[in-house]
Write an enzyme that holds these catalytic residues in place. Structure first.
Site, PDB file in Angstrom:
ATOM      1  N   VAL A 160       0.306  10.082   4.285  1.00  0.00           N
ATOM      2  CA  VAL A 160       1.718  10.462   4.140  1.00  0.00           C
ATOM      3  C   VAL A 160       2.002  10.896   2.697  1.00  0.00           C
ATOM      4  O   VAL A 160       2.725  11.866   2.464  1.00  0.00           O
ATOM      5  CB  VAL A 160       2.640   9.305   4.592  1.00  0.00           C
ATOM      6  CG1 VAL A 160       4.094   9.582   4.220  1.00  0.00           C
ATOM      7  CG2 VAL A 160       2.511   9.085   6.103  1.00  0.00           C
ATOM      8  N   GLN A 201       0.837  -1.212   0.000  1.00  0.00           N
ATOM      9  CA  GLN A 201       0.000   0.000   0.000  1.00  0.00           C
ATOM     10  C   GLN A 201       0.868   1.257   0.000  1.00  0.00           C
ATOM     11  O   GLN A 201       0.589   2.225  -0.700  1.00  0.00           O
ATOM     12  CB  GLN A 201      -0.919   0.009   1.220  1.00  0.00           C
ATOM     13  CG  GLN A 201      -1.934  -1.108   1.214  1.00  0.00           C
ATOM     14  CD  GLN A 201      -3.081  -0.856   2.183  1.00  0.00           C
ATOM     15  OE1 GLN A 201      -3.371   0.283   2.531  1.00  0.00           O
ATOM     16  NE2 GLN A 201      -3.757  -1.909   2.595  1.00  0.00           N
ATOM     17  N   TYR A 232      -1.737   6.700   2.565  1.00  0.00           N
ATOM     18  CA  TYR A 232      -2.413   7.738   1.776  1.00  0.00           C
ATOM     19  C   TYR A 232      -2.111   9.130   2.336  1.00  0.00           C
ATOM     20  O   TYR A 232      -1.737  10.053   1.606  1.00  0.00           O
ATOM     21  CB  TYR A 232      -3.928   7.487   1.777  1.00  0.00           C
ATOM     22  CG  TYR A 232      -4.733   8.581   1.119  1.00  0.00           C
ATOM     23  CD1 TYR A 232      -4.803   8.679  -0.274  1.00  0.00           C
ATOM     24  CD2 TYR A 232      -5.415   9.535   1.874  1.00  0.00           C
ATOM     25  CE1 TYR A 232      -5.530   9.697  -0.889  1.00  0.00           C
ATOM     26  CE2 TYR A 232      -6.149  10.540   1.281  1.00  0.00           C
ATOM     27  CZ  TYR A 232      -6.200  10.614  -0.104  1.00  0.00           C
ATOM     28  OH  TYR A 232      -6.920  11.627  -0.705  1.00  0.00           O
TER      29      TYR A 232
HETATM   30  N1  LIG Z   1     -12.971  12.230  -2.429  1.00  0.00           N
HETATM   31  C1  LIG Z   1     -12.500  12.813  -1.339  1.00  0.00           C
HETATM   32  O1  LIG Z   1     -13.187  12.927  -0.303  1.00  0.00           O
HETATM   33  C2  LIG Z   1     -11.100  13.366  -1.334  1.00  0.00           C
HETATM   34  C3  LIG Z   1     -10.642  13.995  -0.166  1.00  0.00           C
HETATM   35  C4  LIG Z   1      -9.357  14.549  -0.154  1.00  0.00           C
HETATM   36  C5  LIG Z   1      -8.575  14.465  -1.291  1.00  0.00           C
HETATM   37  N2  LIG Z   1      -9.039  13.821  -2.408  1.00  0.00           N
HETATM   38  C6  LIG Z   1      -8.166  13.790  -3.579  1.00  0.00           C
HETATM   39  O2  LIG Z   1      -8.863  14.321  -4.687  1.00  0.00           O
HETATM   40  C7  LIG Z   1      -8.374  13.739  -5.895  1.00  0.00           C
HETATM   41  C8  LIG Z   1      -9.533  13.176  -6.703  1.00  0.00           C
HETATM   42  O3  LIG Z   1     -10.154  12.167  -5.916  1.00  0.00           O
HETATM   43  P1  LIG Z   1     -11.602  11.578  -6.224  1.00  0.00           P
HETATM   44  O4  LIG Z   1     -12.276  11.445  -4.920  1.00  0.00           O
HETATM   45  O5  LIG Z   1     -12.245  12.323  -7.330  1.00  0.00           O
HETATM   46  O6  LIG Z   1     -11.177  10.105  -6.674  1.00  0.00           O
HETATM   47  P2  LIG Z   1     -11.724   9.145  -7.840  1.00  0.00           P
HETATM   48  O7  LIG Z   1     -13.168   9.363  -8.075  1.00  0.00           O
HETATM   49  O8  LIG Z   1     -11.228   7.805  -7.472  1.00  0.00           O
HETATM   50  O9  LIG Z   1     -10.931   9.682  -9.127  1.00  0.00           O
HETATM   51  C9  LIG Z   1      -9.548   9.570  -9.204  1.00  0.00           C
HETATM   52  C10 LIG Z   1      -9.116   9.929 -10.594  1.00  0.00           C
HETATM   53  O10 LIG Z   1      -7.681   9.781 -10.670  1.00  0.00           O
HETATM   54  C11 LIG Z   1      -7.404   8.978 -11.805  1.00  0.00           C
HETATM   55  N3  LIG Z   1      -6.141   8.279 -11.722  1.00  0.00           N
HETATM   56  C12 LIG Z   1      -5.693   7.387 -10.807  1.00  0.00           C
HETATM   57  N4  LIG Z   1      -4.465   6.965 -11.142  1.00  0.00           N
HETATM   58  C13 LIG Z   1      -4.112   7.613 -12.283  1.00  0.00           C
HETATM   59  C14 LIG Z   1      -2.981   7.601 -13.123  1.00  0.00           C
HETATM   60  N5  LIG Z   1      -1.933   6.817 -12.895  1.00  0.00           N
HETATM   61  N6  LIG Z   1      -2.953   8.430 -14.202  1.00  0.00           N
HETATM   62  C15 LIG Z   1      -4.012   9.216 -14.461  1.00  0.00           C
HETATM   63  N7  LIG Z   1      -5.125   9.250 -13.739  1.00  0.00           N
HETATM   64  C16 LIG Z   1      -5.171   8.452 -12.651  1.00  0.00           C
HETATM   65  C17 LIG Z   1      -8.580   8.010 -11.892  1.00  0.00           C
HETATM   66  O11 LIG Z   1      -8.628   7.388 -13.167  1.00  0.00           O
HETATM   67  P3  LIG Z   1      -9.343   5.936 -13.386  1.00  0.00           P
HETATM   68  O12 LIG Z   1     -10.810   6.215 -13.534  1.00  0.00           O
HETATM   69  O13 LIG Z   1      -8.702   5.436 -14.634  1.00  0.00           O
HETATM   70  O14 LIG Z   1      -9.034   5.104 -12.180  1.00  0.00           O
HETATM   71  C18 LIG Z   1      -9.712   8.994 -11.662  1.00  0.00           C
HETATM   72  O15 LIG Z   1      -9.982   9.733 -12.815  1.00  0.00           O
HETATM   73  C19 LIG Z   1      -7.365  12.680  -5.463  1.00  0.00           C
HETATM   74  O16 LIG Z   1      -6.059  13.222  -5.544  1.00  0.00           O
HETATM   75  C20 LIG Z   1      -7.744  12.410  -4.019  1.00  0.00           C
HETATM   76  O17 LIG Z   1      -6.670  11.898  -3.280  1.00  0.00           O
HETATM   77  C21 LIG Z   1     -10.272  13.276  -2.459  1.00  0.00           C
END
Ligand SMILES: NC(=O)c1ccc[n+]([C@@H]2O[C@H](COP(=O)([O-])OP(=O)(O)OC[C@H]3O[C@@H](n4cnc5c(N)ncnc54)[C@H](OP(=O)(O)O)[C@@H]3O)[C@@H](O)[C@H]2O)c1
Length: 279
Positions: A196, A106, A194
């Protein structure tokens, strides 16, 4: 022919918060907006969905874990636009809380995508940034919670105002190495890969923001990081309380900071407010 038209790129924007950031930029950014995705078919489907809303995003493939893909996007932007005006590093991953994957795995996989691959995108695309460009690196409030659990010695390294990128890389490598022997906690870190990785994104943005503030050859380039809040996406198994559009508010605010603002620069924001490590 190279256009001088302004251009914005959002990573990982086929769904979730990234998709909503593209939606918001299409409504407010004066220039072309690129929805990017590692899957061409998922990306094109997302573009079509936004077109049905009367918006006009463009698409380019981008897998941030694939150096060829990053270089292809860089060459495309250089050729078509001769630069870049907005970059939102949104792509990220998180293992589920009940994942059975070993902690060492992880830590390695999460830091690779969220920290090292995001850094690789920055290193490739930053030479294209034009004066007044805005970069937003999506971190998380979990970085603050993880910081609170760190030993005083690690806290001092993370929050050192003079930390260098080499020192930050060393900290991230140290965490990965300790994860392999399952001794992160004995050595002052929380067992939370995550969070970190998001400390890494936040400190990376601070270092980059500071470097640009001193770069008189390309004035007014600003890098910040932020937390979007707890958002209803696949990442949170749809338990988040905010809609994706609500989650996009702070990233959009930072992507659209007007020219020559005094602040925020190199900061971490939540709900459009600057947060320090010990608030
Ligand atoms: N949701 C929350 O509550 C929350 C809170 C704090 C921070 N965040 C941050 O916000 C950001 C977006 O999160 P989210 O909640 O929208 O997550 P999500 O719905 O899982 O979307 C993540 C996106 O990142 C893409 N991705 C993952 N690995 C990739 C790679 N190697 N190259 C290109 N794209 C990649 C995924 O593509 P695929 O569809 O192909 O997998 C997807 O489009 C992230 O950085 C997350 O850590 C989210």
């Amino acid at each position: 022919m190279t256009s001088t038209r302004r251009v914005a790129v959002v990573t990982g924007s086929n769904k979730g918060i990234g998709f909503a950031i593209v939606r918001g930029l299409c409504k407010t950014f004066n220039g072309d907006v690129y929805l990017t995705a590692r899957s061409e078919s998922l990306g094109m489907k997302a573009v079509e969905d936004l077109k049905k809303e009367g918006l006009n995003p463009l698409f380019h493939q981008l897998d941030i874990s694939d150096s060829t893909s990053i270089q292809d996007l860089k060459a495309f932007l250089q050729k078509q636009y001769g630069g870049l005006d907005v970059l939102v590093n949104n792509a990220g991953i998180a293992y589920k809380g009940d994942s059975k994957a070993p902690f060492a795995e992880q830590a390695e996989v999460t830091l690779k995508v969220n920290f090292w691959d995001t850094l690789a995108v920055c290193e490739a695309l930053y030479p294209l940034l034009r004066p007044h460009a805005r970069v937003v690196n999506v971190s998380s409030f979990s970085s603050v919670m993880a910081f609170d659990k760190c030993s005083d010695a690690i806290k001092a390294k993370i929050s050192n105002p003079n930390i260098s990128m080499d020192q930050l890389k060393e900290l991230m490598r140290e965490f990965e190495a300790l994860a392999k022997s399952d001794t992160v906690e004995q050595n002052g870190w929380p067992k939370w890969a995550y969070a970190v990785s998001k400390i890494g994104v936040r400190v990376m943005s601070y270092i980059q923001g500071k470097a640009f503030a001193q770069d008189s050859s390309r004035p007014d380039i600003i890098v910040n990081s932020c937390c979007p809040g707890y958002v209803d996406t696949d990442m949170t198994s749809h338990k988040g309380t905010k809609t994706v559009d609500e989650g996009a508010v702070t990233p959009l605010y930072l992507a659209l900071l007007p020219p020559n603002v005094e602040s925020p620069k190199g900061e971490f924001l939540s709900e459009k407010v600057v947060k320090h490590w010990q608030n």
